[in-house]
Each structure stands twice: as structure tokens, then as C-alpha cells.
Design a protein around this motif. Structure first.
Motif, PDB file in Angstrom:
ATOM      1  N   HIS A 142      45.337  17.163 -45.597  1.00 49.47           N
ATOM      2  CA  HIS A 142      46.622  16.986 -45.432  1.00 49.47           C
ATOM      3  C   HIS A 142      46.982  15.394 -45.372  1.00 49.47           C
ATOM      4  O   HIS A 142      47.676  14.666 -46.026  1.00 49.47           O
ATOM      5  CB  HIS A 142      47.292  17.610 -44.364  1.00 49.47           C
ATOM      6  CG  HIS A 142      49.148  17.679 -44.425  1.00 49.47           C
ATOM      7  ND1 HIS A 142      49.579  18.026 -43.325  1.00 49.47           N
ATOM      8  CD2 HIS A 142      49.633  17.390 -45.220  1.00 49.47           C
ATOM      9  CE1 HIS A 142      50.682  17.771 -43.515  1.00 49.47           C
ATOM     10  NE2 HIS A 142      51.031  17.383 -44.680  1.00 49.47           N
ATOM     11  N   PHE A 143      46.100  14.654 -44.613  1.00 49.23           N
ATOM     12  CA  PHE A 143      46.390  13.435 -44.420  1.00 49.23           C
ATOM     13  C   PHE A 143      45.953  12.552 -45.521  1.00 49.23           C
ATOM     14  O   PHE A 143      46.674  11.494 -46.134  1.00 49.23           O
ATOM     15  CB  PHE A 143      45.351  12.823 -43.323  1.00 49.23           C
ATOM     16  CG  PHE A 143      45.188  11.250 -43.350  1.00 49.23           C
ATOM     17  CD1 PHE A 143      46.141  10.482 -42.383  1.00 49.23           C
ATOM     18  CD2 PHE A 143      44.131  10.591 -43.807  1.00 49.23           C
ATOM     19  CE1 PHE A 143      46.082   9.162 -42.507  1.00 49.23           C
ATOM     20  CE2 PHE A 143      43.876   9.286 -43.674  1.00 49.23           C
ATOM     21  CZ  PHE A 143      44.804   8.549 -43.078  1.00 49.23           C
ATOM     22  N   THR A 144      44.748  12.799 -46.200  1.00 45.47           N
ATOM     23  CA  THR A 144      44.431  11.981 -47.567  1.00 45.47           C
ATOM     24  C   THR A 144      45.576  12.508 -48.797  1.00 45.47           C
ATOM     25  O   THR A 144      45.736  11.526 -49.435  1.00 45.47           O
ATOM     26  CB  THR A 144      42.997  12.522 -48.118  1.00 45.47           C
ATOM     27  OG1 THR A 144      42.985  14.001 -48.304  1.00 45.47           O
ATOM     28  CG2 THR A 144      42.032  12.337 -47.081  1.00 45.47           C
ATOM     29  N   ALA A 145      45.944  13.639 -48.578  1.00 43.84           N
ATOM     30  CA  ALA A 145      47.005  13.823 -49.564  1.00 43.84           C
ATOM     31  C   ALA A 145      48.342  12.958 -49.300  1.00 43.84           C
ATOM     32  O   ALA A 145      48.913  12.552 -50.294  1.00 43.84           O
ATOM     33  CB  ALA A 145      47.325  15.449 -49.806  1.00 43.84           C
ATOM     34  N   ALA A 146      48.777  13.022 -48.156  1.00 41.25           N
ATOM     35  CA  ALA A 146      49.884  12.365 -47.556  1.00 41.25           C
ATOM     36  C   ALA A 146      49.869  10.736 -48.166  1.00 41.25           C
ATOM     37  O   ALA A 146      50.946  10.164 -48.391  1.00 41.25           O
ATOM     38  CB  ALA A 146      50.286  12.353 -46.348  1.00 41.25           C
ATOM     39  N   THR A 147      48.524  10.128 -47.748  1.00 46.91           N
ATOM     40  CA  THR A 147      48.648   8.803 -48.053  1.00 46.91           C
ATOM     41  C   THR A 147      48.431   8.402 -49.258  1.00 46.91           C
ATOM     42  O   THR A 147      48.594   7.191 -49.742  1.00 46.91           O
ATOM     43  CB  THR A 147      47.468   8.221 -47.125  1.00 46.91           C
ATOM     44  OG1 THR A 147      46.166   8.978 -47.522  1.00 46.91           O
ATOM     45  CG2 THR A 147      47.681   8.353 -45.517  1.00 46.91           C
ATOM     46  N   ARG A 183      54.435  17.214 -39.976  1.00 45.43           N
ATOM     47  CA  ARG A 183      55.509  17.216 -40.910  1.00 45.43           C
ATOM     48  C   ARG A 183      54.770  16.210 -42.178  1.00 45.43           C
ATOM     49  O   ARG A 183      55.084  16.601 -43.176  1.00 45.43           O
ATOM     50  CB  ARG A 183      56.752  16.675 -40.715  1.00 45.43           C
ATOM     51  CG  ARG A 183      57.771  16.465 -41.661  1.00 45.43           C
ATOM     52  CD  ARG A 183      59.163  16.259 -40.993  1.00 45.43           C
ATOM     53  NE  ARG A 183      59.021  14.790 -40.456  1.00 45.43           N
ATOM     54  CZ  ARG A 183      59.215  13.682 -41.051  1.00 45.43           C
ATOM     55  NH1 ARG A 183      59.324  13.820 -42.488  1.00 45.43           N
ATOM     56  NH2 ARG A 183      58.973  12.486 -40.717  1.00 45.43           N
ATOM     57  N   SER A 184      54.631  15.260 -41.883  1.00 43.66           N
ATOM     58  CA  SER A 184      54.071  14.183 -42.955  1.00 43.66           C
ATOM     59  C   SER A 184      52.803  14.080 -43.186  1.00 43.66           C
ATOM     60  O   SER A 184      52.049  13.759 -44.298  1.00 43.66           O
ATOM     61  CB  SER A 184      54.575  12.776 -42.483  1.00 43.66           C
ATOM     62  OG  SER A 184      53.785  12.269 -41.196  1.00 43.66           O
ATOM     63  N   GLY A 185      52.086  14.617 -42.221  1.00 45.88           N
ATOM     64  CA  GLY A 185      50.389  14.577 -42.343  1.00 45.88           C
ATOM     65  C   GLY A 185      49.842  13.039 -42.121  1.00 45.88           C
ATOM     66  O   GLY A 185      48.629  12.995 -42.047  1.00 45.88           O
ATOM     67  N   LEU A 186      50.768  12.260 -41.594  1.00 44.42           N
ATOM     68  CA  LEU A 186      50.252  10.838 -41.351  1.00 44.42           C
ATOM     69  C   LEU A 186      49.491  10.749 -40.058  1.00 44.42           C
ATOM     70  O   LEU A 186      49.950  11.295 -39.091  1.00 44.42           O
ATOM     71  CB  LEU A 186      51.409   9.812 -41.643  1.00 44.42           C
ATOM     72  CG  LEU A 186      51.822   9.694 -43.216  1.00 44.42           C
ATOM     73  CD1 LEU A 186      53.327   8.769 -42.935  1.00 44.42           C
ATOM     74  CD2 LEU A 186      50.580   9.272 -44.246  1.00 44.42           C
ATOM     75  N   TYR A 208      55.270   3.246 -42.170  1.00 42.03           N
ATOM     76  CA  TYR A 208      54.179   3.565 -43.337  1.00 42.03           C
ATOM     77  C   TYR A 208      55.049   2.871 -44.439  1.00 42.03           C
ATOM     78  O   TYR A 208      56.141   3.246 -44.767  1.00 42.03           O
ATOM     79  CB  TYR A 208      53.837   4.622 -43.508  1.00 42.03           C
ATOM     80  CG  TYR A 208      52.555   5.236 -42.817  1.00 42.03           C
ATOM     81  CD1 TYR A 208      51.513   5.116 -43.255  1.00 42.03           C
ATOM     82  CD2 TYR A 208      52.774   5.488 -41.398  1.00 42.03           C
ATOM     83  CE1 TYR A 208      50.237   5.497 -42.501  1.00 42.03           C
ATOM     84  CE2 TYR A 208      51.630   6.132 -40.683  1.00 42.03           C
ATOM     85  CZ  TYR A 208      50.423   5.834 -41.101  1.00 42.03           C
ATOM     86  OH  TYR A 208      49.396   6.324 -40.423  1.00 42.03           O
ATOM     87  N   SER A 250      50.606  13.835 -37.761  1.00 45.06           N
ATOM     88  CA  SER A 250      51.996  14.326 -37.833  1.00 45.06           C
ATOM     89  C   SER A 250      52.170  15.647 -38.463  1.00 45.06           C
ATOM     90  O   SER A 250      51.399  15.821 -39.799  1.00 45.06           O
ATOM     91  CB  SER A 250      53.058  13.613 -38.594  1.00 45.06           C
ATOM     92  OG  SER A 250      54.315  14.283 -38.869  1.00 45.06           O
TER      93      SER A 250
END
Length: 364
Positions: A80-85, A250-253, A286, A248
Motif C-alpha cells: 500500500h505504501f509503495t503504491a501511495a508514494t 487512509r493514504s498508505g503513507l 507530502y 496511514s
């Protein structure tokens, strides 16, 4: 020249430069003459730089995540993090990164008393700036100037080191680890799309927690016993070093990181003293930089606790705070070469030449 003493991650003295060149920075000498330095307000700036300046991440980044050891929940959070960033979009294209920013540091009476600022600090607020270079996958260099003092730290992929005006250049104990400031500032994803996955590859999913009105997933990383032993010596034992990453929902960050390390210090014939340092960093603002989300500001709070049976005054606590902002971020800077990450000569003399060959395969 005698062998250089490894770099300690504990608060250090302000007048050890001459002593280090003559007899090395030993824990025994440090304990004997400077145990109370961290509680001496005259030394505030050097303590701030020693603790907040260039701390390292607890664990090394792994080249390949151990799939069998990562929980499905942790995998989901990382993906989720890699997709969000937007990291995956830059996979294989980003070779290096250049970052400039500003910092404000101060000793404080109460953490968070002045949100977003250290203007109401107990000590004098010290302002400064930094420049940071990184090259995939684990070469980095940072120059930080605060209050007229410059601290430089770096890694050539084989050894991490730090140089201060009062201690000179020293190698870090243990294996090569990422720079914590790079993690909080750029989340490492700009350097390597899989870097966060690598760093948190063996993380343990700890559940959910609400941080600053944000519902987060929590991942935990711990330094293993082998690395803790490498970072210890005859008078100082690193008992633990753990870090929690808050992502997060919600955002994945990555919005918050908190790490803590505990050291047991004891010279022959004395009672042990324990030092626990906890650093918590809020990561925010961000912004897109060439298609990748990069955090541009944040705030770090530190609590240093000293305790032990030999302390007549009982528990001693020191608090400090830092706010930081990122001014500029650039990827694939032309002219940045491997030579930029060569350690100082003093550090090179402390290690075999073959281990410092920056053209050799990287030490994992």
C-alpha cells in the motif's frame, strides 16, 4: 596511530578531540569525566548534534525480503505504501538523490509544548541547514551545520562513519545501516522503489493505533542479537534497539516513526547505569517530486533517560526537540560519483583496504 574507537550512539563530550587522537574514545574515559555532560546546559548544542544530527536506523536494508518471515498484513501495508508514494513508477530509473533542508533544534522542558516550533524551548533554539546525497542502494553522505558547528556523516556501503569538530572521524559500530534522517525526509523510496519494502521486510505487524488524529497500521522492527553484540563493547552493552513505523490507513503513507534504544554501561568495580533514548518523528507535508511522493517537513522529539542504583539524584531525564523542512529534492544528479562517498582517511586506516574498496560488491 592507534586504532580509532568505534562511534558510540550515546551522548558524547565536548572536549574529547585531543583525547581521542591520543588514546581513543573509550567508554571508561567517557564515564569517568563526562557522564553528566548530557545534563549540562552549557553543552546543549553538542548534545543536540550528537543525538539528533545523524542517527542511524536500527536495522540494515535487506536485498531481498524474506517472504516466509513477513506476515500477510505487513506485506499489504508495504505494498500500500509503495503504491501511495508512486515508487514503483520510478523502479530502476532513480540512481541517486540530492536533498537540502533546514532544521531548528533545542532543549525543552516539555515535549510538544510549542507545536511545530521550538521557540519556547528551555535552551537557546539553534537553527541550521543540511545537504544530503544518496546513491542506490546504501551509499549516503550528509553535511549538517547548526550554530556554527558542522557534523558530517556518511557510508560507502561497507562502513558508516561520522565526523564532529570535538571528536574527529569515527566509524559506527555494527553493520551499515540507513541514515534515519533520510528515512524521515524522503522515505528512501526515491532512491530505490523497493527500499521501504527492504527495510521493513522482516517487520512484525503490531495492529492499529491512532496517531495525531490519523488511524495507522503499526509495523515493528528490532535489531537482532548479533547486531546488538557488534554495537557493544566491554563497558557498554546495547540491550535493545527497536523502531515502530506508523502507516496511514487512509493514504498508505508513512506518517510517524518511533525508535528506542537501551544501553547498559558499567566499568569494572562500579554499578551499572542505564541510558534509554527514545526518538519520535512526525512526518508530513507530502509533495510530488518527479512523480514520487516525498515528505517535506516534520518534527522530532527525544527523551533521554538515565537510571541506575548508583544515581543519588534518582531518575534523570533530558528532552530535546527538532523541527525540519525540505527545501529541494532532485533525482539523478549529474556528476555524483562513487568517489563522493569515500570515508575520511582516519576511518580508512581503521579498516582493511579491501573492505573500503568502493568498487567491490556491496556488503549486505
Amino acid at each position: 596511530m592507534s586504532r580509532l574507537a568505534p562511534l558510540s550512539e550515546e551522548p558524547i563530550s565536548e572536549d574529547d578531540s585531543a583525547n581521542c587522537s591520543k588514546k581513543g574514545l573509550s567508554w571508561k574515559n567517557w564515564l569517568k569525566t563526562h557522564l553528566s555532560l548530557v545534563f549540562n546546559k552549557k553543552s546543549d548544542l553538542k548534545i543536540l548534534l550528537s543525538v539528533l544530527g545523524c542517527p542511524l536506523f536500527p536495522v540494515s536494508a535487506l536485498s531481498e525480503p524474506p517472504i516466509n518471515e513477513v506476515s500477510s498484513s505487513a506485506q499489504y501495508i508495504i505494498q500500500h505504501f509503495t503504491a501511495a508514494t508512486g515508487c514503483r513508477k520510478s523502479e530502476g530509473t532513480v540512481k541517486n538523490i540530492f536533498v537540502t533542508g533546514k532544521v531548528t533544534m533545542a532543549m525543552v522542558d516539555e515535549l510538544g509544548a510549542t507545536v511545530g516550533s521550538v521557540a519556547g524551548a528551555a535552551g537557546v533554539a539553534q537553527k541550521g541547514c543540511f545537504v544530503m546525497w544518496q546513491m542506490v542502494p546504501n551509499k549516503w553522505l550528509i553535511e549538517l551545520v547548526v550554530g556554527g558547528h558542522k557534523v558530517i556523516a556518511g557510508s560507502d556501503g561497507n562502513v558508516a562513519w561520522r565526523r564532529t569538530p570535538w571528536l574527529g572521524a569515527h566509524a559506527a559500530k555494527g553493520g551499515v545501516r540507513p541514515l534515519r534522517r533520510a528515512l524521515q525526509a524522503s522515505n528512501l523510496c526515491g532512491l530505490d522503489p523497493m527500499a521501504i519494502s527492504a527495510v521493513f521486510s522482516s517487520a512484525q505487524y503490531m495492529g492499529e493505533k491512532r496517531i495525531s488524529s490519523t488511524d495507522c497500521f503499526v509495523l515493528k522492527l528490532s535489531a537482532d542479537q548479533v547486531d546488538l553484540a557488534d554495537r557493544s563493547d566491554s563497558t557498554a552493552e546495547m540491550i535493545k534497539h527497536v523502531i515502530f513505523g506508523y502507516f496511514s490507513q487512509r493514504s498508505g503513507l508513512l506518517v510517524f516513526i518511533e525508535d528506542s534504544y537501551l544501553t547498559r554501561i558499567q566499568s569494572p568495580g562500579t554499578y551499572p547505569t542505564y541510558w534509554e533514548t527514545t526518538m519520535a518523528t512526525k512526518i508530513e507535508d507530502y509533495r510530488l517530486v518527479e512523480g514520487v511522493m516525498v515528505a517535506h517537513s516534520g518534527q522530532s522529539n527525544v527523551i533521554i533517560t538515565r537510571f541506575g542504583d548508583n544515581l543519588k539524584a534518582g531518575l534523570s531525564v533530558t528532552r530535546m526537540e527538532e523541527t525540519w523542512t525540505i527545501d529541494d529534492v532532485a533525482f539523478n544528479v549529474p556528476g555524483l560519483s562513487l568517489d563522493c562517498f569515500i570515508p575520511p582517511k582516519e576511518v580508512q586506516k581503521d579498516f582493511p583496504d579491501e573492505n573500503l574498496d568502493w568498487r567491490s560488491p556491496l556488503h549486505r
